[in-house]
Design a protein around this motif. Structure first.
Motif, PDB file in Angstrom:
ATOM      1  N   GLN A 258      -9.395 -10.616   1.684  1.00 37.22           N
ATOM      2  CA  GLN A 258      -8.036 -10.101   1.764  1.00 37.22           C
ATOM      3  C   GLN A 258      -7.391 -10.822   2.946  1.00 37.22           C
ATOM      4  O   GLN A 258      -7.253 -10.248   4.045  1.00 37.22           O
ATOM      5  N   ASP A 260      -4.446 -11.595   3.832  1.00 35.73           N
ATOM      6  CA  ASP A 260      -3.263 -11.008   4.472  1.00 35.73           C
ATOM      7  C   ASP A 260      -3.647  -9.926   5.474  1.00 35.73           C
ATOM      8  O   ASP A 260      -2.922  -9.661   6.442  1.00 35.73           O
ATOM      9  N   LYS A 261      -4.781  -9.276   5.220  1.00 32.42           N
ATOM     10  CA  LYS A 261      -5.238  -8.219   6.122  1.00 32.42           C
ATOM     11  C   LYS A 261      -6.239  -8.748   7.138  1.00 32.42           C
ATOM     12  O   LYS A 261      -6.671  -8.002   8.021  1.00 32.42           O
TER      13      LYS A 261
END
Lengths: 367, 367
Positions: A258, A260-261
């Motif tokens: 992930q 973006d995280k």
């Protein structure tokens, strides 16, 4: 080496035999120098094979945390066993059965009510002494201590103290002070009992931190410690070992990203690591564990920061300027645990990392 | 009833059959009214017997968290299984073996790399959709979603979303909103795929909180939930159940008192309860669990506030004016867990509390 780590489906426990042996040698040599017996606590590894390595393949004195351990180790030939959790009278039947088999199983207690039940059953006991307010036990100079021994009579085997405070000591000086307090407290209790006319054969102290920092064992007959066979991040955090000494890791596989995280997701969640967050209260919070590559090289500032049942979330340590490494799906990683006792408890077996063989060692489970 | 609770040595898991059945009936009736299939997640109970009760003794569609569960439930006759943890390519061999046995085992993924491996092995998959940022998944309208389906081709079975955010929703309105977001997100993903020419047979959503608060299931083909069979203090804390609904408790025995510290000590430590402190971040922190007497009556404001491996510390809830009850050594108590999945995982079996029989149900373990 890699054949073991590539073998089972993840997650699984990998146990580094070389580090295990070095950790055992370190404490054995230390206590040999101090001329005091080691009564290892088998609650961490719960493994017959690990326990035998403590005694050069034999079966010496051990400490257990459950009667299931006592029974399994008795089956494996261990005959000198201390059950170091306050005895529940309902369990005396199982204790008696082990003693009838020739096992010198000794129980622990800290009340006249327990002593009454234990003496009635003809079972020897140690009296638990409270040296720093962390769990059970009576004060070393208390009238209660003498009352318990009076009730136990000839079943009084000795006294036991455990320095719970040592897990919160962060300097060699503080650890040495906790060790001396534990010793002084147990010896004071033994002297209180002797002054009241009781024989005190056993003066038992110990914890992994104090066992590695104690210097004076005057009056002590045995030292207990359990965690030291594996060590963990909590022990590294208080300075008892180095991160490189940790013998136990959880092998996991990357199953997602992930970006973006700032997350890498693995198939090792709390079912594989436990929910233990023991380093959360230490100066350096290691999340659910430090992350290493399959060969054990620690990724700088990569932590397991989140856990659901079968998912681990890896991310860069809060505050670090490190960048998230690019680790492809399918890559195996190893998580160094906060608390080896809790992490090992999530598994049934150890896969032993050794240059010359593939072995699986089973754990004792249940109560 | 008391013969079960008096039976095994403590600590052990007691499972209240009446509460289990009521919890199952509640969600089954709800989803029947909403005319949507339930695909229960067996990761909480990991018990064939509990799963059969969900299907009137039969074997319906289930969700699993490990391949060990898939294998054990396949052995017990379950043939419609979703493995709802992102697939690691190394595990596809075991998946294939189950499919060759006639089990419709479907896997989960959220990347083109996984889809490539899965399609090559001829295994159907759901694509994980990220509806609220709590774990894995792709966005419901993302180009990545379509790319994954293109790679999967005819192996695209559908989409799956899980409302991780619902565990942090504290009002019926917030829970209903989390449920609607989960539904909307999964349906949007299905529409994205259909618009790109892909068949989408399965639109799977669910969590215990959202399953109990969702009202509109338009476009959804199945609802997953697992924890609801037992419930726990975390679920009670967010208002999904009442404390009296909790079916699972840990039976422990009082082994000591430290009146100066306001403590009762039991033989149930974190080995019996787990280290899960899920209520710590809720408005009411329940420590390691609420304490009830052997008949299940909750002691007002008595909590398990501390845990070592085989010791539990009970004390009055911080801030309460209640006095510590006088509970003698040897008394059995029951601890209501924060997180049933984690507490159950510490044990190998359930002792079933039932008016008419004594039964032990075993748990599936490992991976």
């Amino acid at each position: 080496m890699t054949h073991v780590l590539d073998g089972p489906d993840t997650p699984f426990l990998a146990l580094d035999e070389g580090k295990l042996d070095a950790n055992i040698a370190r404490l054995r040599d230390r206590l040999a120098r101090l001329d005091t017996a080691l009564r290892p606590h088998v609650k961490t590894a719960k493994s017959i094979e690990v326990a035998r390595r403590l005694f050069d393949g034999g079966a010496g004195p051990i400490t257990v945390s459950t009667l299931a351990e006592a029974e399994a180790f008795a089956d494996a030939g261990f005959t000198d066993i201390l059950y170091a959790v306050g005895i529940s009278p309902a369990k005396l039947g199982r204790v008696g059965k082990l003693r009838e088999r020739g096992v010198d199983l000794v129980v622990l207690l800290d009340s006249v009510d327990q002593a009454d039940a234990v003496a009635g059953a003809g079972i020897p006991a140690l009296i638990e002494i409270d040296c720093d307010g962390h769990r059970g036990g009576v004060q070393p100079n208390s009238p209660e201590l003498v009352k318990i021994a009076q009730k136990l009579g000839a079943r009084t085997r000795g006294v036991l103290a455990h320095a719970g405070e040592s897990y919160f000591a962060y300097t060699p000086e503080a650890l040495a002070a906790a060790a001396e307090n534990e010793r002084r407290c147990a010896v004071e209790a033994a002297e209180t009992l002797r002054a009241a006319g009781h024989a005190v054969a056993v003066v038992s102290i110990g914890s992994t931190p104090t066992a590695h920092f104690v210097e004076d064992l005057t009056g002590v007959t045995e030292v207990r410690a359990g965690n030291f066979v594996f060590f963990d991040l909590v022990m590294a955090g208080i300075g008892v070992c180095q991160v490189d000494d940790l013998a136990l890791t959880v092998v996991t596989t990357v199953i997602g990203h992930q970006p973006d995280k700032g997350w890498i997701i693995t198939d090792g969640g709390w079912m594989a690591t436990s929910r233990d967050r023991g380093t959360a209260s230490q100066p350096v919070d290691q999340g659910y564990g430090l992350v290493a590559d399959i060969n054990g090289r620690v990724h700088e500032d990569l932590l397991m920061t989140g856990a659901s049942q079968e998912h681990g979330i890896l991310s860069v340590r809060p505050g670090s300027t490190a960048t998230l490494p690019d680790i492809p799906i399918g890559t195996r990683l190893r998580v160094l645990p906060n608390h080896a006792c809790a992490t090992a408890a999530q598994h049934d077996r150890y896969h032993v990392i050794s240059p010359d063989s593939q072995r699986v060692w089973h754990r004792v489970r249940g109560w």
